[in-house]
Write an enzyme that holds these catalytic residues in place. Structure first.
Site, mmCIF file in Angstrom:
data_model
loop_
_atom_site.group_PDB
_atom_site.id
_atom_site.type_symbol
_atom_site.label_atom_id
_atom_site.label_comp_id
_atom_site.label_asym_id
_atom_site.label_seq_id
_atom_site.Cartn_x
_atom_site.Cartn_y
_atom_site.Cartn_z
ATOM 1 N N CYS A 51 0.852 -1.197 0.000
ATOM 2 C CA CYS A 51 0.000 0.000 0.000
ATOM 3 C C CYS A 51 0.887 1.246 0.000
ATOM 4 C CB CYS A 51 -0.932 0.020 1.210
ATOM 5 S SG CYS A 51 -1.860 1.575 1.277
ATOM 6 N N LYS A 86 1.185 -9.599 -1.882
ATOM 7 C CA LYS A 86 0.862 -8.593 -2.905
ATOM 8 C C LYS A 86 2.012 -7.601 -3.040
ATOM 9 C CE LYS A 86 -2.767 -5.564 -4.598
ATOM 10 N NZ LYS A 86 -4.180 -5.168 -4.481
ATOM 11 N N ILE A 92 0.285 -6.345 -9.938
ATOM 12 C CA ILE A 92 0.979 -5.335 -9.165
ATOM 13 C C ILE A 92 -0.028 -4.444 -8.432
ATOM 14 C CG2 ILE A 92 3.050 -5.213 -10.615
ATOM 15 C CD1 ILE A 92 1.771 -2.791 -12.036
ATOM 16 N N ASN A 93 0.401 -3.882 -7.306
ATOM 17 C CA ASN A 93 -0.363 -2.816 -6.674
ATOM 18 C C ASN A 93 -0.144 -1.536 -7.501
ATOM 19 O OD1 ASN A 93 -1.752 -1.157 -4.802
ATOM 20 N ND2 ASN A 93 -1.122 -2.457 -3.115
ATOM 21 N N GLY A 132 -5.442 1.963 -13.569
ATOM 22 C CA GLY A 132 -6.219 2.196 -14.786
ATOM 23 C C GLY A 132 -5.564 1.530 -15.979
ATOM 24 N N GLY A 175 -4.500 -2.610 -14.717
ATOM 25 C CA GLY A 175 -5.013 -2.099 -15.992
ATOM 26 C C GLY A 175 -5.896 -3.030 -16.786
HETATM 27 C C1 SIN Z 1 -5.543 2.371 0.122
HETATM 28 O O1 SIN Z 1 -6.467 2.037 0.885
HETATM 29 O O2 SIN Z 1 -4.879 3.394 0.322
HETATM 30 C C2 SIN Z 1 -5.214 1.538 -1.086
HETATM 31 C C3 SIN Z 1 -4.700 0.229 -0.708
HETATM 32 C C4 SIN Z 1 -3.520 -0.192 -1.506
HETATM 33 O O3 SIN Z 1 -3.153 0.450 -2.499
HETATM 34 O O4 SIN Z 1 -2.897 -1.196 -1.160
#
Ligand code: SIN
Length: 306
Positions: free
Chosen positions: A131, A166, A192-193, A218, A245
């Site tokens: 995150c 992740k 990927i995140n 996106g 994406g």
């Molecule tokens: C978030 O809640 O800020 C997004 C979570 C993430 O990108 O892992």
């Protein structure tokens, strides 16, 4: 006859289409729109030990071909997720779930993972070490092989269900992190995140997002995600859930040819709440168009051997 089923760590999914964490709430919100039980699985909103209100607003900025978010892991906390959110979702969705877990310390990851490991309907624990929107946790675990391995090892030793890690694209060489989590015992990888980005408001001359930066997602991310999944497929032997994406059935097939065993759909849900349903309905036709009978057999097909 086309077969869309795939398998992740022994769990058979009717199809590879999984809404990505953070773009589909706890799933039941979408049950008003269509029968969500058609989905392969659901990765629900990133869950932390304590409830979180999330980041200050504005949290979203539009970009050509996508958005930047800085939600900050807003969620009701693991106890409430287990006592209220999952039972609510279970009324509509009867298949194994993916529990997305975030944390600010190794102990927090372990605590949430242990609690969610005991929930019958949870099939896979997806440990989010990527995150980009929180300080002192999240992505800071996912950008260094040693700390990525530490979280993986600690969670793996505390749970019985498959653990998928992740990964963040905000690194120089994602294969190093992938190998580190595999060596630490991960059963699979989600990737990927989002990619770190920002916008500046020309009127205020300040960042659009209150937290300055956020994670880009996106359709513009698909080529980047494909490249990274392709590289990681060559570097590890554990399954990959590919995302970044994807917005149509052809993108699913491309991602699987790069090396994914299943896929997650993220930002596209925010544009079209029916997108996962549409992809599932279109997959058989697109498979026929490209001479594919059995979807599970195309994983890694773009590689010249391994
Ligand atoms: C978030 O809640 O800020 C997004 C979570 C993430 O990108 O892992």
């Amino acid at each position: 006859m086309t077969d869309t089923s795939v398998t992740l760590s022994g769990i058979k999914l009717d199809n590879p289409v999984i809404p990505a964490s953070g773009t589909f709430g706890f799933g039941y919100e979408f049950a008003d729109y269509y029968d969500i039980n058609i989905l392969g699985s659901i990765s629900f909103k990133g869950t932390t030990k304590e409830p979180r209100f999330g980041n200050p607003t504005p949290r979203i900025a539009e970009i050509p071909s996508g958005l930047i978010n800085s939600v900050g892991l807003q969620n009701p906390g693991v106890e409430k997720v287990i006592s209220s959110e999952i039972p609510r979702l279970s009324k509509y969705f009867k298949k194994p779930l993916i529990a997305n877990i975030s944390g600010f310390s190794v102990d927090e990851y372990v605590c949430c993972a242990k609690m969610l490991d005991k929930v019958n309907q949870v099939g896979i624990l997806e440990i989010n070490i990527s995150c980009p929107n929180v300080h002192g946790g999240g992505m800071s675990f996912g950008t260094c092989p040693e700390s990525a391995a530490e979280v993986t090892r600690a969670v793996k030793s505390a749970v019985s269900k498959p653990v998928y890690i992740k990964l963040s694209p905000n690194v120089t060489d994602i294969t190093k992190i992938a190998r580190a989590v595999q060596d630490a015992g991960a059963d699979g990888i989600s990737m990927i995140n989002t990619l770190l980005g920002m916008r500046i408001d020309l009127k205020t001359k300040k960042p659009v997002i209150a937290n300055t930066k956020g994670g880009m997602s996106g359709p513009c991310l698909l080529p980047l995600a494909l490249r990274m999944v392709y590289e990681v497929y060559e570097a590890v032997d554990i399954p990959i859930i590919g995302m970044g994406g994807i917005s149509c059935a052809k993108d699913v097939i491309e991602m699987m040819l790069a090396g994914a065993s299943a896929v997650q759909i993220g930002a596209a849900n925010l544009v079209n709440p029916y997108v996962c349903r549409d992809i599932i309905e279109n997959l058989p036709d697109v498979m026929r168009q490209y001479g594919i009978q059995n979807l599970s057999q195309i994983t890694g097909g773009a590689h010249n051997g391994k």
